[in-house]
Design a protein around this motif. Structure first.
Motif, PDB file in Angstrom:
ATOM      1  N   ARG A  34      59.067  51.625 -18.976  1.00  0.00           N
ATOM      2  CA  ARG A  34      58.695  50.205 -19.074  1.00  0.00           C
ATOM      3  C   ARG A  34      57.421  49.918 -18.271  1.00  0.00           C
ATOM      4  NH1 ARG A  34      64.226  49.014 -19.076  1.00  0.00           N
ATOM      5  NH2 ARG A  34      64.282  48.782 -16.813  1.00  0.00           N
ATOM      6  N   ARG A  35      57.263  50.632 -17.162  1.00  0.00           N
ATOM      7  CA  ARG A  35      56.102  50.372 -16.313  1.00  0.00           C
ATOM      8  C   ARG A  35      54.879  51.214 -16.690  1.00  0.00           C
ATOM      9  NH1 ARG A  35      59.910  51.113 -12.303  1.00  0.00           N
ATOM     10  NH2 ARG A  35      58.976  53.125 -11.848  1.00  0.00           N
ATOM     11  N   CYS A  36      55.105  52.345 -17.364  1.00  0.00           N
ATOM     12  CA  CYS A  36      54.018  53.318 -17.548  1.00  0.00           C
ATOM     13  C   CYS A  36      53.456  53.241 -18.974  1.00  0.00           C
ATOM     14  CB  CYS A  36      54.539  54.722 -17.244  1.00  0.00           C
ATOM     15  SG  CYS A  36      53.259  55.981 -17.521  1.00  0.00           S
ATOM     16  N   ALA A  37      52.244  52.784 -19.069  1.00  0.00           N
ATOM     17  CA  ALA A  37      51.618  52.657 -20.395  1.00  0.00           C
ATOM     18  C   ALA A  37      51.411  54.018 -21.056  1.00  0.00           C
ATOM     19  CB  ALA A  37      50.257  51.950 -20.264  1.00  0.00           C
ATOM     20  N   ALA A  38      51.090  55.024 -20.241  1.00  0.00           N
ATOM     21  CA  ALA A  38      50.854  56.356 -20.812  1.00  0.00           C
ATOM     22  C   ALA A  38      52.129  56.889 -21.457  1.00  0.00           C
ATOM     23  CB  ALA A  38      50.372  57.305 -19.721  1.00  0.00           C
ATOM     24  N   CYS A  39      53.252  56.702 -20.783  1.00  0.00           N
ATOM     25  CA  CYS A  39      54.515  57.195 -21.343  1.00  0.00           C
ATOM     26  C   CYS A  39      54.936  56.364 -22.557  1.00  0.00           C
ATOM     27  CB  CYS A  39      55.616  57.176 -20.270  1.00  0.00           C
ATOM     28  SG  CYS A  39      55.408  58.516 -19.077  1.00  0.00           S
TER      29      CYS A  39
ATOM     30  N   ARG B 145      39.835  54.932 -27.955  1.00  0.00           N
ATOM     31  CA  ARG B 145      41.003  54.758 -27.092  1.00  0.00           C
ATOM     32  C   ARG B 145      41.260  56.000 -26.240  1.00  0.00           C
ATOM     33  NH1 ARG B 145      44.736  53.023 -24.502  1.00  0.00           N
ATOM     34  NH2 ARG B 145      46.961  52.928 -24.979  1.00  0.00           N
ATOM     35  N   ASP B 146      41.337  57.135 -26.870  1.00  0.00           N
ATOM     36  CA  ASP B 146      41.759  58.339 -26.147  1.00  0.00           C
ATOM     37  C   ASP B 146      40.600  59.158 -25.602  1.00  0.00           C
ATOM     38  OD1 ASP B 146      44.563  57.996 -26.575  1.00  0.00           O
ATOM     39  OD2 ASP B 146      44.185  58.464 -28.680  1.00  0.00           O
ATOM     40  N   VAL B 147      39.472  59.098 -26.267  1.00  0.00           N
ATOM     41  CA  VAL B 147      38.342  59.869 -25.755  1.00  0.00           C
ATOM     42  C   VAL B 147      37.604  59.073 -24.688  1.00  0.00           C
ATOM     43  CG1 VAL B 147      36.153  60.958 -26.348  1.00  0.00           C
ATOM     44  CG2 VAL B 147      38.100  61.157 -27.906  1.00  0.00           C
ATOM     45  N   HIS B 148      37.278  57.831 -24.999  1.00  0.00           N
ATOM     46  CA  HIS B 148      36.467  57.050 -24.050  1.00  0.00           C
ATOM     47  C   HIS B 148      37.299  56.113 -23.171  1.00  0.00           C
ATOM     48  CE1 HIS B 148      32.584  58.466 -25.442  1.00  0.00           C
ATOM     49  NE2 HIS B 148      33.076  58.437 -26.670  1.00  0.00           N
ATOM     50  N   GLY B 149      38.580  56.068 -23.391  1.00  0.00           N
ATOM     51  CA  GLY B 149      39.461  55.396 -22.456  1.00  0.00           C
ATOM     52  C   GLY B 149      39.445  53.881 -22.493  1.00  0.00           C
ATOM     53  N   LEU B 150      39.030  53.302 -23.598  1.00  0.00           N
ATOM     54  CA  LEU B 150      39.087  51.831 -23.686  1.00  0.00           C
ATOM     55  C   LEU B 150      40.531  51.404 -23.958  1.00  0.00           C
ATOM     56  CD1 LEU B 150      35.929  51.106 -25.880  1.00  0.00           C
ATOM     57  CD2 LEU B 150      36.104  51.155 -23.404  1.00  0.00           C
ATOM     58  N   ASP B 151      40.877  50.187 -23.511  1.00  0.00           N
ATOM     59  CA  ASP B 151      42.242  49.740 -23.787  1.00  0.00           C
ATOM     60  C   ASP B 151      42.338  49.161 -25.201  1.00  0.00           C
ATOM     61  OD1 ASP B 151      41.566  46.991 -23.783  1.00  0.00           O
ATOM     62  OD2 ASP B 151      41.637  46.969 -21.595  1.00  0.00           O
ATOM     63  N   VAL B 152      43.560  48.942 -25.632  1.00  0.00           N
ATOM     64  CA  VAL B 152      43.772  48.567 -27.039  1.00  0.00           C
ATOM     65  C   VAL B 152      43.098  47.239 -27.386  1.00  0.00           C
ATOM     66  CG1 VAL B 152      45.825  49.896 -27.576  1.00  0.00           C
ATOM     67  CG2 VAL B 152      46.056  47.740 -26.349  1.00  0.00           C
ATOM     68  N   LYS B 153      43.069  46.316 -26.426  1.00  0.00           N
ATOM     69  CA  LYS B 153      42.421  45.024 -26.701  1.00  0.00           C
ATOM     70  C   LYS B 153      40.928  45.214 -26.959  1.00  0.00           C
ATOM     71  CE  LYS B 153      45.545  42.019 -24.158  1.00  0.00           C
ATOM     72  NZ  LYS B 153      45.732  41.232 -22.925  1.00  0.00           N
ATOM     73  N   GLN B 154      40.321  46.038 -26.132  1.00  0.00           N
ATOM     74  CA  GLN B 154      38.884  46.290 -26.312  1.00  0.00           C
ATOM     75  C   GLN B 154      38.617  47.008 -27.634  1.00  0.00           C
ATOM     76  OE1 GLN B 154      38.258  48.475 -22.691  1.00  0.00           O
ATOM     77  NE2 GLN B 154      37.501  46.686 -21.570  1.00  0.00           N
ATOM     78  N   VAL B 155      39.489  47.950 -27.954  1.00  0.00           N
ATOM     79  CA  VAL B 155      39.317  48.674 -29.219  1.00  0.00           C
ATOM     80  C   VAL B 155      39.464  47.701 -30.391  1.00  0.00           C
ATOM     81  CG1 VAL B 155      40.256  50.471 -30.706  1.00  0.00           C
ATOM     82  CG2 VAL B 155      40.102  50.857 -28.252  1.00  0.00           C
ATOM     83  N   ILE B 161      39.800  44.467 -35.678  1.00  0.00           N
ATOM     84  CA  ILE B 161      41.100  44.543 -36.369  1.00  0.00           C
ATOM     85  C   ILE B 161      42.176  44.049 -35.404  1.00  0.00           C
ATOM     86  CG2 ILE B 161      40.461  46.405 -37.946  1.00  0.00           C
ATOM     87  CD1 ILE B 161      41.692  48.394 -36.070  1.00  0.00           C
ATOM     88  N   PRO B 162      43.369  43.660 -35.948  1.00  0.00           N
ATOM     89  CA  PRO B 162      44.417  43.120 -35.060  1.00  0.00           C
ATOM     90  C   PRO B 162      44.899  44.140 -34.036  1.00  0.00           C
ATOM     91  CG  PRO B 162      44.884  42.621 -37.361  1.00  0.00           C
ATOM     92  CD  PRO B 162      43.743  43.570 -37.356  1.00  0.00           C
ATOM     93  N   LEU B 163      45.399  43.596 -32.950  1.00  0.00           N
ATOM     94  CA  LEU B 163      45.888  44.439 -31.852  1.00  0.00           C
ATOM     95  C   LEU B 163      47.020  45.356 -32.311  1.00  0.00           C
ATOM     96  CD1 LEU B 163      45.376  44.729 -28.786  1.00  0.00           C
ATOM     97  CD2 LEU B 163      47.223  43.093 -28.424  1.00  0.00           C
ATOM     98  N   GLY B 164      47.957  44.775 -33.067  1.00  0.00           N
ATOM     99  CA  GLY B 164      49.100  45.559 -33.536  1.00  0.00           C
ATOM    100  C   GLY B 164      48.667  46.715 -34.425  1.00  0.00           C
ATOM    101  N   THR B 165      47.663  46.461 -35.218  1.00  0.00           N
ATOM    102  CA  THR B 165      47.159  47.522 -36.097  1.00  0.00           C
ATOM    103  C   THR B 165      46.603  48.672 -35.266  1.00  0.00           C
ATOM    104  OG1 THR B 165      46.562  45.825 -37.688  1.00  0.00           O
ATOM    105  CG2 THR B 165      45.596  47.993 -38.012  1.00  0.00           C
ATOM    106  N   VAL B 166      45.897  48.320 -34.207  1.00  0.00           N
ATOM    107  CA  VAL B 166      45.336  49.367 -33.349  1.00  0.00           C
ATOM    108  C   VAL B 166      46.466  50.193 -32.740  1.00  0.00           C
ATOM    109  CG1 VAL B 166      44.021  49.813 -31.241  1.00  0.00           C
ATOM    110  CG2 VAL B 166      43.258  48.059 -32.830  1.00  0.00           C
ATOM    111  N   LYS B 167      47.499  49.493 -32.259  1.00  0.00           N
ATOM    112  CA  LYS B 167      48.598  50.208 -31.596  1.00  0.00           C
ATOM    113  C   LYS B 167      49.294  51.166 -32.562  1.00  0.00           C
ATOM    114  CE  LYS B 167      49.809  46.909 -27.992  1.00  0.00           C
ATOM    115  NZ  LYS B 167      50.789  45.895 -27.560  1.00  0.00           N
TER     116      LYS B 167
END
Lengths: 258, 191
Positions: A34-39, B145-155, B161-167
């Protein structure tokens, strides 16, 4: 702190002896996730693949899970390494040349001035300028011989037009000047012919002599000026076209001999 | 001074027109921008051209650079838009589907030894090849997201595109990527 680490969760996922669902039911693991985004990402990816894995025959299930999760783990571990690549030698200089070393745009005056200076510095500039000037002359005036004739007649016409009025005015002034300086005849002064006028006092006679001399000198100068002007006009007419008779005619006769 | 504050300082100095700061900025981010350009073109020389175009665009707009934490997402947005434009212009010359691993110049690996470096380079080559096999949107998500380390909101903001779609796409794209890497490894006898 739950005491569960990311590595433990991943190790549990990869444990061939454990069902992938067993460890996720642990409260400590759940609290950590729940706390760990990576997991969370890890499990989300795991869950996404799980649906496909259920179709795998039971005997191969563990191997498939191991292969897929191990591959996923390795991919997630390796991907950040792709974030930085060497663009190669000279790339920085190439970018700097395209940006900071790029000459800034200059105003049209400075640009034209620089272009002119560069043009003048060329060794063949004099030849090229002469060629361009000749070309322009031919384009504007056509045949060079005809152009000279045309120029002569036109320059003469312009000279006559421009010089005519001042010449007429000057001639008029000269005539009035001459008339004013011309000595009056004795009859006009009321002295009968053959009669001797009263002798004037010596001072007056000297004054009259001086006045006569000045009058003569002025008349001679005016005549000389008039002659010179006449010659100038004749020269202009000879060089540039037909002589202009009326306006440039010098004053005639009698005054010249006086 | 850490890398982030160092970059923030450089950004401020560049905005003020400092030429030396611009050179330092280029040296600092050229690896990242080149890697991003490479993920779009899949070709080293095209990636150099594209990265240069991105830098020229950045230089021209240096007066409008955002400051602080907004800069990096903005930088990636500019780079991404430029990359899409570039690919559109170069559509007649499509990027190679397979990546020539030999042309990938790798940064020195921290692991000692030539063998370790060769393995790491080989691994990165596999990843590049596998990335090229993903769909364009999935590849962009994984790269950002995984190579350059941006968070999902930034991506989501960068890609529009919507946040949920990115996730959801990010998870699927990772699994797909892992499968491709495994398949490529098996194909080369590494499995």
């Amino acid at each position: 702190m739950s005491g569960i680490t990311c590595d433990q969760i991943r190790a549990a996922t990869l444990d061939p002896g454990a069902s992938p669902r067993d460890w996720t039911g642990l409260p400590e693991a759940a609290a950590h996730v729940r706390r760990c985004a990576a997991c969370q990402d890890w499990l989300e990816a795991f869950a996404t693949g799980e649906q496909a894995w259920t179709s795998v025959p039971a005997g191969d299930f563990t191997d498939q899970v191991i292969a897929r999760t191990a591959g996923l783990e390795a991919v997630l571990r390796d991907l950040p390494r792709l974030a930085d690549m060497d663009p190669g030698l000279g790339f920085t200089e190439r970018v700097l040349r395209a940006t900071i070393m790029k000459p800034s745009p200059v105003g049209w005056r400075a640009g034209a001035s620089g272009a002119w200076r560069a043009l003048v510095r060329r060794p063949r500039f004099a030849w090229e300028a002469a060629y361009v000037a000749t070309l322009c002359w031919v384009l504007v005036f056509g045949n060079p011989v005809g152009a000279i004739e045309w120029s002569r007649s036109n320059i003469g016409a312009v000279a006559r037009e421009r010089l005519g009025p001042p010449v007429r005015e000057l001639r008029s002034d000269l005539e009035s000047w001459r008339a004013a300086l011309k000595p009056e005849p004795a009859s006009a002064r009321g002295i009968p012919a053959g009669a001797q006028a009263d002798p004037a006092p010596p001072v007056l006679r000297a004054w009259q002599a001086a006045a006569e001399w000045v009058r003569g000198a002025a008349t001679s100068a005016a005549a000389a000026f008039s002659t010179a002007w006449e010659r100038i006009v004749e020269w202009f007419a000879r060089v540039f076209g037909e002589p202009s008779t009326a306006p440039t005619e010098p004053p005639a006769g009698p005054a010249r001999s006086s | 001074m850490d890398a982030t504050s160092d970059l923030s300082t450089l950004v401020e100095r560049c905005r003020a027109g400092d030429a030396l700061a611009w050179e330092a900025f280029v040296r600092q981010v050229q690896g990242r921008l080149f890697a991003l350009a490479y993920s779009y073109t899949g070709h080293r020389e095209d990636a150099r051209d594209l990265a240069q175009e991105i830098f020229v665009r950045l230089y021209e707009a240096r007066g409008q650079w955002p400051s602080g934490g907004e800069f990096l997402p903005w930088l990636f947005r500019v780079a991404r838009n430029r990359s899409v434009d570039y690919l559109r212009r170069r559509s007649v010359r499509r990027p190679a589907v397979t990546v020539d691993e030999a042309e990938i110049v790798e940064l020195p690996d921290p692991a000692p030894g030539a063998e370790a470096q060769a393995i790491a380079a080989d691994r990165r080559g596999l990843l590049h090849t596998a990335l090229r096999g993903l769909s364009a949107i999935n590849r962009e998500i994984v790269v950002l997201r995984d190579v350059h380390g941006l968070d999902v909101k930034q991506v989501a903001s960068i890609l529009g595109i919507p946040l949920g779609t990115v996730k959801s796409r990010a998870s699927r794209a990772r699994v797909e990527l892992a499968e491709r890497v495994l398949a490529l490894s098996r194909g080369r006898g590494d499995a």
